[in-house]
Design a protein around this motif. Sequence first.
Motif, short mmCIF file in Angstrom:
data_model
loop_
_atom_site.label_atom_id
_atom_site.label_comp_id
_atom_site.label_asym_id
_atom_site.label_seq_id
_atom_site.Cartn_x
_atom_site.Cartn_y
_atom_site.Cartn_z
N ILE A 3 12.05 70.49 14.66
CA ILE A 3 13.23 71.19 14.17
C ILE A 3 14.33 70.14 14.00
O ILE A 3 14.58 69.36 14.91
N TYR A 63 14.68 76.56 10.10
CA TYR A 63 13.63 76.03 10.97
C TYR A 63 13.69 76.77 12.31
O TYR A 63 14.77 76.87 12.90
N PHE A 98 5.91 76.35 15.07
CA PHE A 98 7.12 76.40 14.26
C PHE A 98 6.84 77.04 12.90
O PHE A 98 5.71 77.10 12.46
N ILE A 100 9.03 77.39 8.83
CA ILE A 100 10.19 77.10 8.00
C ILE A 100 10.30 78.23 6.99
O ILE A 100 9.32 78.59 6.34
#
Length: 107
Positions: A3, A63, A98, A100
């Motif tokens: 991030i 993010y 993660f 995006i």
Amino acid sequence: MLIPPGPRVSAVLKNISRVSDGIGGYVDTWVVADTVKGVLVVVSGNERLQYNKETVTGDYLFYARKVTYTPKEADELVYGTRRFRILFVNSTFMNTKFFILELVEVK
């Protein structure tokens, strides 16, 4: 993927739910799907992202670490009084921590 540096903001992911209107039809309403913390980044005007030959022309990237709810392209991200439509969710198979979000602000 990490991030990027920047202030962490708390935002709400919303999706559309169809609700009966009581007279045989339905109404689409936005319902809260999850709350997520991440970094909102402005994409410069001449920067465009390409995923599998599909060019996405969003104005912002968000993010964040993955949460219980998996966002979809039809969803919205709400940050304070600002609303963003999700154009693309970059959540690769190899990246399990993660995601995006490619966003455009709804005026």
